[in-house]
Design a protein around this motif. Structure first.
Motif, short mmCIF file in Angstrom:
data_model
loop_
_atom_site.label_atom_id
_atom_site.label_comp_id
_atom_site.label_asym_id
_atom_site.label_seq_id
_atom_site.Cartn_x
_atom_site.Cartn_y
_atom_site.Cartn_z
N ARG A 2 0.82 -1.21 0.00
CA ARG A 2 0.00 0.00 0.00
C ARG A 2 0.85 1.26 0.00
O ARG A 2 0.45 2.27 -0.56
N GLU A 3 2.02 1.19 0.63
CA GLU A 3 2.89 2.36 0.65
C GLU A 3 3.41 2.69 -0.74
O GLU A 3 3.61 3.85 -1.08
N ILE A 4 3.61 1.65 -1.55
CA ILE A 4 4.12 1.87 -2.91
C ILE A 4 3.07 2.59 -3.75
O ILE A 4 3.38 3.54 -4.47
N ALA A 6 0.53 4.38 -2.65
CA ALA A 6 -0.14 5.48 -1.94
C ALA A 6 -0.05 6.80 -2.71
O ALA A 6 -1.03 7.53 -2.82
#
Length: 70
Positions: A2-4, A6
């Motif tokens: 999810r961080e990638i 975001a």
């Protein structure tokens, strides 16, 4: 993961990634779907043949019983 995604735009997550996945795994997906459809068709043919055989045997047994004993 999810961080990638975001900070990425929506079209990258919902358009580009699925298109790339289909391009990479498209042949595998179509072969699996074709195998499953072929298997279901063969199972349907088997059921139809067995049902036809049972119908013919019952019809033959009924007609031979109506003639009486030998």
């Amino acid at each position: 993961m999810r961080e990638i995604f975001a900070g990425m735009p929506w079209w990258l997550k919902w358009v580009a990634v699925p298109v790339i996945a289909l391009a990479v795994f498209g042949g595998l997906i179509t072969s699996v779907v074709g195998f499953v459809i072929g298997l279901l068709f063969k199972a349907l043919v088997l059921v139809a043949l067995v049902a036809g055989l049972v119908f013919v045997v019952r019809k033959f047994m009924t007609s031979s019983n109506s003639r009486g004993d030998w």
